[in-house]
Design a protein around this motif. Structure first.
Motif, PDB file in Angstrom:
ATOM      1  N   ALA A  45      -7.319   1.384   7.662  1.00 18.30           N
ATOM      2  CA  ALA A  45      -6.757   2.470   6.714  1.00 18.30           C
ATOM      3  C   ALA A  45      -6.059   1.964   5.469  1.00 18.30           C
ATOM      4  O   ALA A  45      -6.071   0.946   5.215  1.00 18.30           O
ATOM      5  CB  ALA A  45      -5.646   3.008   7.632  1.00 18.30           C
ATOM      6  N   GLY A  46      -5.932   2.853   4.612  1.00 20.83           N
ATOM      7  CA  GLY A  46      -5.044   2.841   3.278  1.00 20.83           C
ATOM      8  C   GLY A  46      -5.980   2.844   2.246  1.00 20.83           C
ATOM      9  O   GLY A  46      -6.951   2.287   2.043  1.00 20.83           O
ATOM     10  N   ILE A  47      -6.045   4.186   1.271  1.00 22.09           N
ATOM     11  CA  ILE A  47      -6.647   4.491   0.137  1.00 22.09           C
ATOM     12  C   ILE A  47      -5.996   3.624  -0.859  1.00 22.09           C
ATOM     13  O   ILE A  47      -6.738   3.786  -2.290  1.00 22.09           O
ATOM     14  CB  ILE A  47      -6.801   5.887  -0.013  1.00 22.09           C
ATOM     15  CG1 ILE A  47      -5.331   6.505  -0.589  1.00 22.09           C
ATOM     16  CG2 ILE A  47      -7.409   6.389   1.039  1.00 22.09           C
ATOM     17  CD1 ILE A  47      -5.439   8.101  -0.708  1.00 22.09           C
ATOM     18  N   ALA A  88      -5.473  10.396   8.129  1.00 29.01           N
ATOM     19  CA  ALA A  88      -6.106   9.298   8.844  1.00 29.01           C
ATOM     20  C   ALA A  88      -5.409   8.781   9.940  1.00 29.01           C
ATOM     21  O   ALA A  88      -5.789   8.322  10.986  1.00 29.01           O
ATOM     22  CB  ALA A  88      -6.771   8.323   7.844  1.00 29.01           C
ATOM     23  N   VAL A 104     -11.934   9.460   7.379  1.00 31.19           N
ATOM     24  CA  VAL A 104     -12.352   8.232   8.053  1.00 31.19           C
ATOM     25  C   VAL A 104     -13.973   8.489   8.340  1.00 31.19           C
ATOM     26  O   VAL A 104     -14.208   9.544   9.065  1.00 31.19           O
ATOM     27  CB  VAL A 104     -11.769   7.393   9.092  1.00 31.19           C
ATOM     28  CG1 VAL A 104     -12.607   6.581   9.513  1.00 31.19           C
ATOM     29  CG2 VAL A 104     -10.252   6.939   8.552  1.00 31.19           C
ATOM     30  N   ASP A 152     -13.080  -0.911   4.263  1.00 33.19           N
ATOM     31  CA  ASP A 152     -11.818  -1.298   4.743  1.00 33.19           C
ATOM     32  C   ASP A 152     -10.725  -1.035   3.704  1.00 33.19           C
ATOM     33  O   ASP A 152     -11.082  -1.282   2.389  1.00 33.19           O
ATOM     34  CB  ASP A 152     -11.783  -2.778   5.215  1.00 33.19           C
ATOM     35  CG  ASP A 152     -12.585  -2.814   6.582  1.00 33.19           C
ATOM     36  OD1 ASP A 152     -12.816  -1.700   7.234  1.00 33.19           O
ATOM     37  OD2 ASP A 152     -13.091  -4.160   6.681  1.00 33.19           O
ATOM     38  N   GLY A 153      -9.444  -0.501   3.988  1.00 30.31           N
ATOM     39  CA  GLY A 153      -8.583   0.082   3.124  1.00 30.31           C
ATOM     40  C   GLY A 153      -7.471  -1.126   2.897  1.00 30.31           C
ATOM     41  O   GLY A 153      -7.454  -2.223   3.044  1.00 30.31           O
ATOM     42  N   THR A 197     -16.074   4.234  11.998  1.00 30.49           N
ATOM     43  CA  THR A 197     -15.051   3.497  12.675  1.00 30.49           C
ATOM     44  C   THR A 197     -15.820   2.029  13.492  1.00 30.49           C
ATOM     45  O   THR A 197     -17.081   2.143  13.568  1.00 30.49           O
ATOM     46  CB  THR A 197     -14.534   4.368  13.826  1.00 30.49           C
ATOM     47  OG1 THR A 197     -15.289   4.809  14.500  1.00 30.49           O
ATOM     48  CG2 THR A 197     -13.357   5.387  13.114  1.00 30.49           C
ATOM     49  N   ASP A 237      -4.143   9.537   3.657  1.00 30.32           N
ATOM     50  CA  ASP A 237      -3.586   8.321   4.666  1.00 30.32           C
ATOM     51  C   ASP A 237      -3.017   8.934   5.793  1.00 30.32           C
ATOM     52  O   ASP A 237      -3.046   8.479   6.896  1.00 30.32           O
ATOM     53  CB  ASP A 237      -2.733   7.404   3.992  1.00 30.32           C
ATOM     54  CG  ASP A 237      -3.403   6.683   2.641  1.00 30.32           C
ATOM     55  OD1 ASP A 237      -4.351   6.112   3.062  1.00 30.32           O
ATOM     56  OD2 ASP A 237      -2.469   6.731   1.423  1.00 30.32           O
ATOM     57  N   SER A 266     -10.781   3.120   2.996  1.00 26.06           N
ATOM     58  CA  SER A 266     -10.273   4.097   4.184  1.00 26.06           C
ATOM     59  C   SER A 266     -11.241   5.194   4.458  1.00 26.06           C
ATOM     60  O   SER A 266     -10.907   6.062   5.223  1.00 26.06           O
ATOM     61  CB  SER A 266      -8.789   4.275   4.143  1.00 26.06           C
ATOM     62  OG  SER A 266      -8.449   5.183   5.475  1.00 26.06           O
ATOM     63  N   GLU A 267     -12.265   5.419   3.768  1.00 27.03           N
ATOM     64  CA  GLU A 267     -13.106   6.286   3.970  1.00 27.03           C
ATOM     65  C   GLU A 267     -14.640   5.569   4.757  1.00 27.03           C
ATOM     66  O   GLU A 267     -15.030   6.047   5.633  1.00 27.03           O
ATOM     67  CB  GLU A 267     -13.504   7.084   2.654  1.00 27.03           C
ATOM     68  CG  GLU A 267     -12.356   8.026   2.241  1.00 27.03           C
ATOM     69  CD  GLU A 267     -12.624   8.836   1.006  1.00 27.03           C
ATOM     70  OE1 GLU A 267     -12.093   9.716   0.772  1.00 27.03           O
ATOM     71  OE2 GLU A 267     -13.266   8.212   0.113  1.00 27.03           O
ATOM     72  N   SER A 301       0.858  -1.084  -0.006  1.00 23.47           N
ATOM     73  CA  SER A 301       0.058  -0.012   0.149  1.00 23.47           C
ATOM     74  C   SER A 301       0.696   1.147  -0.070  1.00 23.47           C
ATOM     75  O   SER A 301       2.070   1.121  -0.535  1.00 23.47           O
ATOM     76  CB  SER A 301      -0.962   0.037   1.045  1.00 23.47           C
ATOM     77  OG  SER A 301      -1.742   0.939   1.227  1.00 23.47           O
TER      78      SER A 301
END
Length: 335
Positions: A68-70, A53, A61, A102-103, A64, A50, A98-99, A44
């Motif tokens: 994380a991780g776009i 976040a 984000v 899941d990223g 929750t 990122d 990641s928004e 990633s």
């Protein structure tokens, strides 16, 4: 169980403002309800979003807990969608990673099938991650400028703001590879001048020249621009763009505001073109990745890339926001 960096909302004991936290955790493998394509993630990266976040900043984000991780680059392990099969190497950027879903900062991910891009020939997974959303966004910007008829001269180069960042660095390299005269905006020419010239910048511009309020119309300095800063910098860029020029806006590292006038749009026919990397169409994604695979020098990309393990991603995010990095940060999620 596979590892991932998970963003959680934690309420301080004293009842003050809610804050996000990020930590490496072990999670069960995601089930089919999370998406039809199961990917073993190899790499990633850390983009500006990122970094926000991973350091607990709001605005990225939206629910929750969330991985994380776009970005993600990996190999399909299994797919319920006929477009993908086990063994395919794929790239995915944005699309809510990641928004809202899941990223890619995880060893295993389940994703939707419609926006996956097959790894272009000539790119390794590690280099695709080094390009990531930043490189993909830069390519979208360059393609947009070319669609508008980009032509540069030494007197009126194309300007790239945020030049030492991920988007700026790759944009300079792509524009230079296409033979354009490129001006790089930087606040640290003494420190990063050689780096920017190595990417292909033909001139350096002090950031102070574009900071602060400016007149609605100024001297026509730029043929076009790629802006990732926003705010007064973008307003001044618009005021200095030549007649009929296009400015692509793809970020707000400086400010989300635009204290500008409509005068450049009316009297100089300047176009402000928004570039969105999250919801871009699949054809646009494929065109951007094809351009990156064709025009980015692998040795140049390697030279501007730092690689960290999954456990080092949060620290690297802090360094990025503090301005202590340049170029690209890749996360080897298996390390």
């Amino acid at each position: 169980m596979p590892r991932a960096i998970v963003i959680r909302r934690a309420e301080p004991a004293d009842g003050t403002e809610l804050m996000n936290t990020a930590a490496v955790e072990e999670l069960p493998e995601p089930g089919p309800e999370a998406g039809p394509v199961l990917v073993d993630v190899a790499f990633s990266g850390i983009n500006y979003k990122d970094a926000l976040a991973l350091t607990g900043r709001p605005g990225v984000v939206r629910r929750t807990p969330l991985v994380a991780g776009i970005d993600l680059v990996g190999t399909v392990r299994a797919s319920e969608d006929v477009r993908w099969a086990a063994g395919d190497t794929v790239v995915l950027n944005g699309t809510g990673l990641s928004e809202t879903v899941d990223g890619g900062l995880a060893e295993v991910a389940r994703v939707a099938a419609g926006n996956l891009v097959r790894l272009p020939e000539g790119l390794t997974p590690a280099r695709a991650a080094a390009l990531g959303t930043a490189g993909y966004t830069a390519a979208l910007c360059v393609l947009r400028l070319e669609d508008a008829g980009l032509a540069t001269t030494p007197e009126q180069p194309v300007l790239v703001t945020g030049a030492t960042g991920g988007v700026g660095s790759i944009a300079i390299a792509l524009l230079a590879a296409a033979g354009h005269h490129v001006a790089a905006l930087t606040g640290r020419a003494d420190r990063y001048g050689d780096y920017l010239r190595g990417l292909g910048a033909t001139s350096l511009v002090a950031r102070a020249e574009l900071e602060g309020p400016g007149r609605p119309l100024q001297s026509q300095r730029w043929s076009a621009a790629v802006d990732s800063v926003g705010g007064e910098v973008l307003a001044n860029v618009l005021s200095q763009t030549r007649y009929g020029g296009t400015v692509t806006a793809c970020g707000l590292a400086g400010s989300a505001s635009l204290p500008a006038s409509v005068v450049p749009f009316i009297l100089r026919a300047v176009t402000l073109a928004g570039v969105d990397s999250v919801s871009a169409s699949l054809p646009a994604r494929e065109a951007a990745w094809a351009r990156l695979a064709r025009d980015i020098d692998p040795a140049l990309l390697d030279a501007l890339t730092e690689t960290v393990p999954l456990t080092g991603a949060i620290d690297a995010a802090g360094r990025l926001l503090a301005g202590r990095t340049h170029g690209r940060i890749v996360v080897d999620v298996r390390a």
